[in-house]
Each structure stands twice: as C-alpha cells, then as structure tokens.
Write a protein that holds these residues in place. Structure first.
Motif, PDB file in Angstrom:
ATOM      1  N   HIS A   7     -74.549  13.220   7.511  1.00 50.27           N
ATOM      2  CA  HIS A   7     -74.026  14.806   7.359  1.00 50.27           C
ATOM      3  C   HIS A   7     -74.158  15.248   5.802  1.00 50.27           C
ATOM      4  O   HIS A   7     -74.709  16.336   5.619  1.00 50.27           O
ATOM      5  N   ASP A  58     -72.384  21.113  11.153  1.00 53.67           N
ATOM      6  CA  ASP A  58     -71.938  20.554  12.100  1.00 53.67           C
ATOM      7  C   ASP A  58     -72.420  21.474  13.624  1.00 53.67           C
ATOM      8  O   ASP A  58     -73.133  20.744  14.510  1.00 53.67           O
ATOM      9  N   ARG A 118     -75.117  20.322  16.386  1.00 59.65           N
ATOM     10  CA  ARG A 118     -74.502  20.437  17.784  1.00 59.65           C
ATOM     11  C   ARG A 118     -75.792  21.333  18.642  1.00 59.65           C
ATOM     12  O   ARG A 118     -76.132  20.768  19.766  1.00 59.65           O
ATOM     13  N   GLY A 143     -72.332  10.740  15.012  1.00 56.65           N
ATOM     14  CA  GLY A 143     -71.453  11.390  14.216  1.00 56.65           C
ATOM     15  C   GLY A 143     -71.512  10.906  12.775  1.00 56.65           C
ATOM     16  O   GLY A 143     -70.744  11.672  11.887  1.00 56.65           O
ATOM     17  N   GLU A 144     -72.098   9.864  12.723  1.00 58.91           N
ATOM     18  CA  GLU A 144     -72.127   9.348  11.299  1.00 58.91           C
ATOM     19  C   GLU A 144     -73.628   9.712  10.492  1.00 58.91           C
ATOM     20  O   GLU A 144     -73.856   9.961   9.417  1.00 58.91           O
TER      21      GLU A 144
END
Length: 86
Positions: free
Chosen positions: A32, A53, A57, A69-70
């Motif tokens: 991220h 984010d 998505r 997520g990582e």
C-alpha cells in the motif's frame, strides 16, 4: 440526440493511476505504501491513504487487481490489456 460521455471522478482517475503503477511493476506485488508513494500520495495521511484503499477496492471488484491486504498486484488480464493498448 447527442451521446454524453461518462463523467470521471477524482477517484476513477486515481484508480487508473494505481492500476498503471501496478501494471508497470510487471506483476510484482507492491505494498500500500509503495503504491501511495508512486501515486504521489502521502501514506501517513489518513485521507490520502483511504483514497488509495478505495481505488484498490474498485480495481479488485473489477478483477483488475489482486491483493491480500498487505500487497497488491495487477492481474494477468490487466497486464495483457495494457500491452495490447500500446
């Protein structure tokens, strides 16, 4: 009757930049934070982090990006489409 073009939002444009960043990584995963920095965003800024984010998505719901997520990566289909568009 004239056809109107869909209106792109700031989030749509950010999603396009995020996708291009991931495609340029040649399928390698990016965190991220790496994505945020590549998109000239500050990962420590909560608002900018949330924008990244949301863009991720959108891309995951369109099956253009996979992530746990990582780390995140462009799908083969997204990479192939980018190759064919040039």
């Amino acid at each position: 009757m004239a056809k109107t073009q869909p209106c792109l939002t700031k989030l749509d444009l950010l999603a396009a930049v995020v996708l291009e960043t991931l495609v340029e990584a040649d399928g390698g995963p990016l965190t991220h934070e790496q994505i945020a920095l590549a998109c000239e965003r500050r990962p420590e800024d909560a608002r900018e982090s949330e924008e990244i984010d949301k863009a991720l998505r959108i891309l995951m719901s369109d099956r253009l990006v996979r992530g746990d997520g990582e780390s995140f990566r462009a799908t083969r289909a997204a990479i192939r489409a980018a190759q064919l568009s040039f």
